[in-house]
Scaffold this motif. Structure first.
Motif, PDB file in Angstrom:
ATOM      1  N   MET A   1     -89.595  78.282  45.375  1.00 22.28           N
ATOM      2  CA  MET A   1     -90.755  77.083  44.974  1.00 22.28           C
ATOM      3  C   MET A   1     -89.914  76.048  44.475  1.00 22.28           C
ATOM      4  O   MET A   1     -88.604  76.032  43.981  1.00 22.28           O
ATOM      5  CB  MET A   1     -91.631  77.734  43.890  1.00 22.28           C
ATOM      6  N   SER A   3     -90.739  73.209  42.555  1.00 18.41           N
ATOM      7  CA  SER A   3     -91.072  72.560  41.220  1.00 18.41           C
ATOM      8  C   SER A   3     -89.688  72.320  40.393  1.00 18.41           C
ATOM      9  O   SER A   3     -88.926  73.299  40.570  1.00 18.41           O
ATOM     10  CB  SER A   3     -92.238  72.769  40.419  1.00 18.41           C
ATOM     11  N   ARG A  35     -83.985  76.795  40.679  1.00 18.34           N
ATOM     12  CA  ARG A  35     -84.088  77.240  39.582  1.00 18.34           C
ATOM     13  C   ARG A  35     -82.984  77.821  38.962  1.00 18.34           C
ATOM     14  O   ARG A  35     -82.781  78.454  37.776  1.00 18.34           O
ATOM     15  CB  ARG A  35     -85.567  78.015  39.282  1.00 18.34           C
ATOM     16  N   ASP A  36     -81.996  78.167  39.920  1.00 20.84           N
ATOM     17  CA  ASP A  36     -80.946  78.920  39.324  1.00 20.84           C
ATOM     18  C   ASP A  36     -79.700  78.086  38.571  1.00 20.84           C
ATOM     19  O   ASP A  36     -79.934  76.837  38.628  1.00 20.84           O
ATOM     20  CB  ASP A  36     -79.814  79.339  40.681  1.00 20.84           C
TER      21      ASP A  36
ATOM     22  N   ILE B  55     -98.199  76.802  41.237  1.00 21.34           N
ATOM     23  CA  ILE B  55     -97.560  77.944  41.625  1.00 21.34           C
ATOM     24  C   ILE B  55     -96.921  78.565  40.203  1.00 21.34           C
ATOM     25  O   ILE B  55     -96.144  77.936  39.652  1.00 21.34           O
ATOM     26  CB  ILE B  55     -96.445  77.375  42.629  1.00 21.34           C
ATOM     27  N   ALA B  57     -94.020  81.264  39.421  1.00 23.88           N
ATOM     28  CA  ALA B  57     -92.805  81.886  40.187  1.00 23.88           C
ATOM     29  C   ALA B  57     -92.096  82.641  38.957  1.00 23.88           C
ATOM     30  O   ALA B  57     -92.246  82.455  37.716  1.00 23.88           O
ATOM     31  CB  ALA B  57     -91.813  80.539  40.408  1.00 23.88           C
ATOM     32  N   SER B  58     -91.402  83.507  39.447  1.00 29.93           N
ATOM     33  CA  SER B  58     -90.428  84.569  38.758  1.00 29.93           C
ATOM     34  C   SER B  58     -89.240  83.827  38.168  1.00 29.93           C
ATOM     35  O   SER B  58     -89.037  82.966  38.703  1.00 29.93           O
ATOM     36  CB  SER B  58     -90.235  85.892  39.418  1.00 29.93           C
ATOM     37  N   ASN B  59     -88.853  84.165  37.157  1.00 28.86           N
ATOM     38  CA  ASN B  59     -87.584  83.606  36.467  1.00 28.86           C
ATOM     39  C   ASN B  59     -86.218  84.071  36.940  1.00 28.86           C
ATOM     40  O   ASN B  59     -85.961  85.183  36.854  1.00 28.86           O
ATOM     41  CB  ASN B  59     -87.791  83.788  35.105  1.00 28.86           C
ATOM     42  N   PRO B  60     -85.525  83.070  37.606  1.00 33.85           N
ATOM     43  CA  PRO B  60     -84.394  83.461  38.264  1.00 33.85           C
ATOM     44  C   PRO B  60     -83.258  84.407  37.292  1.00 33.85           C
ATOM     45  O   PRO B  60     -82.565  85.196  37.752  1.00 33.85           O
ATOM     46  CB  PRO B  60     -83.732  82.449  38.681  1.00 33.85           C
ATOM     47  N   GLU B  61     -83.380  84.154  35.891  1.00 28.30           N
ATOM     48  CA  GLU B  61     -82.721  84.770  34.976  1.00 28.30           C
ATOM     49  C   GLU B  61     -83.121  85.976  34.657  1.00 28.30           C
ATOM     50  O   GLU B  61     -82.243  86.840  34.036  1.00 28.30           O
ATOM     51  CB  GLU B  61     -82.872  83.803  33.684  1.00 28.30           C
TER      52      GLU B  61
END
Lengths: 321, 90
Positions: A1, A3, A35-36, B55, B57-61
């Protein structure tokens, strides 16, 4: 995503463990997604490179837009319209991808209009002749493809994906340019002269598009390590020359470089010195059309203000219903 | 202007797939813009636009704790079960 979940570094020291893990992911050819975690310098480098790439697509519409109303046939006009529309699309793909790094579209536009952000030096050259549409498609889009194909494998996911779309469309741009050059080169003496004249004016600026020589390039080493860049400026420039010279010969056109010569030993063309002072001047804002291009962008931005305002008001009005 | 994510179905029978994003005042404008920006070469037969803010979203961490538990559950795959040669395929 897409955002924006921006994690700012606040100027603090980034943890060595995170930096190491990040580089390890890059080395394994893993893609980095919005988001990484990423080093602040990686984020800023991408914002600079990607926004300037997007600006180049947008400003790149101007030299060609100039010829839409004067294209020699309806067919050429439709093709040119489609190409210029593609450039707008390419700008949008990359602006969208850049926004995932946490910068707004408004901010990027401000940076372009204030001159803080650059765009490709090539678009500061004038297009006084129809043959220039051929030279731009063939040489400028051709050079852009050399740069952009490796970017399809860039380490930042949204950038790489945008580049895949762009490269698919860019081939059409190059071929339609070569098609214009072919028609002119096989036309009357006057038409052939037009083609040669356009090649004369665009050849060296096209070579400059690859940026300074490797020994003078400030951003290269780190960008290579981050896999934002895959080949050096000089490597790409050489590839472009090697590919393009036979295409010019095929049309009976002459590359305006007396030192250009096939080198059996290296398997490449040797070529003459590039006038880097000219390149620096154009980058600094003293090219033939820098002021005109920025003024055209500023006017377009001002003239479009009422549209943006109307859209905002409409959005608010609909929200109240 | 709001940020919209754009999803396109390339042809019937396929899933809608995320292709990028754009700005628009409302979903109607977002659809029109998506058509112009993302389907100039017959790339799609259907478009979805979704406000990015809608949306979750799952957290990449948390990617490890979310997705790694699947790694050691090899018994969920057919290849975990050897078959006698006489049976061959199943």
């Amino acid at each position: 995503m897409y955002s924006q979940g921006l994690k700012d570094a606040e100027g603090g020291q980034e943890p060595a463990g995170l930096l190491k893990a990040f580089q390890a992911r890059i080395d394994k050819e893993e893609k980095i997604e919005p988001r990484d975690w990423m080093p602040e310098a990686y984020r800023q480098t991408l914002i600079r490179q990607m926004s300037q790439h997007a600006h180049s697509e947008i400003v790149g519409q101007l030299p060609e837009g100039n010829w839409i109303t004067r294209a020699p046939t309806l067919k050429r006009k439709m093709i040119l319209l489609a190409k210029v529309q593609d450039e707008a699309g390419h700008g949008l793909y990359i602006y969208s991808a850049t926004e995932t790094l946490g910068i707004t579209r408004t901010k990027m536009t401000e940076q372009l209009l204030s001159g803080e952000a650059k765009y490709s030096s090539i678009f500061n050259y004038p297009t006084p002749s129809w043959a220039d549409m051929g030279a731009i498609g063939w040489l400028v889009d051709g050079a852009a493809i050399m740069n952009q194909v490796p970017l399809c494998r860039a380490s930042y996911g949204p950038y790489a994906r945008a580049m895949v779309r762009i490269c698919k469309e860019e081939s059409f741009h190059q071929r339609q340019g070569y098609d214009i050059m072919t028609s002119l080169a096989r036309g009357s003496a006057a038409q052939k002269k037009m083609a040669q004249d356009a090649l004369n004016r665009f050849w060296w600026p096209a070579l400059m598009m690859f940026g300074p020589s490797d020994k003078d390039s400030t951003h290269s080493a780190q960008s290579m390590k981050w896999k934002i860049k895959r080949f050096s400026n000089d490597e790409l420039r050489q590839k472009f020359i090697d590919a393009t010279v036979p295409q010019a010969e095929h049309l009976g056109l002459t590359i305006p470089d007396e030192d250009l010569k096939w080198n059996e030993d290296t398997g490449h063309y040797d070529f003459g010195d590039i006038d880097w002072q000219e390149f620096i001047n154009v980058i600094k804002g003293y090219g033939p059309c820098n002021k005109e291009r920025l003024r055209a962008r500023q006017n377009a931005h001002d003239d479009g203000a009422w549209v943006r305002e109307a859209a905002e008001v409409y959005q608010q009005k609909k929200a109240q219903l | 202007m709001k940020l919209y994510e754009v999803f396109i179905r390339a042809k019937s029978g396929l899933n809608h797939r995320h292709v990028g994003s754009l700005h628009a005042a409302d979903s109607h404008m977002a659809l029109q813009n998506a058509r112009d920006v993302y389907t100039r070469r017959e790339e799609g037969v259907s478009i979805w636009v979704v406000e990015a803010s809608a949306i979750s979203a799952s957290n990449p961490e948390q990617a490890e704790s979310w997705f790694d538990p699947a790694i050691d559950k090899v018994y969920r795959h057919p290849t975990f079960y050897p078959l006698d040669k006489e049976v061959d395929n199943m």
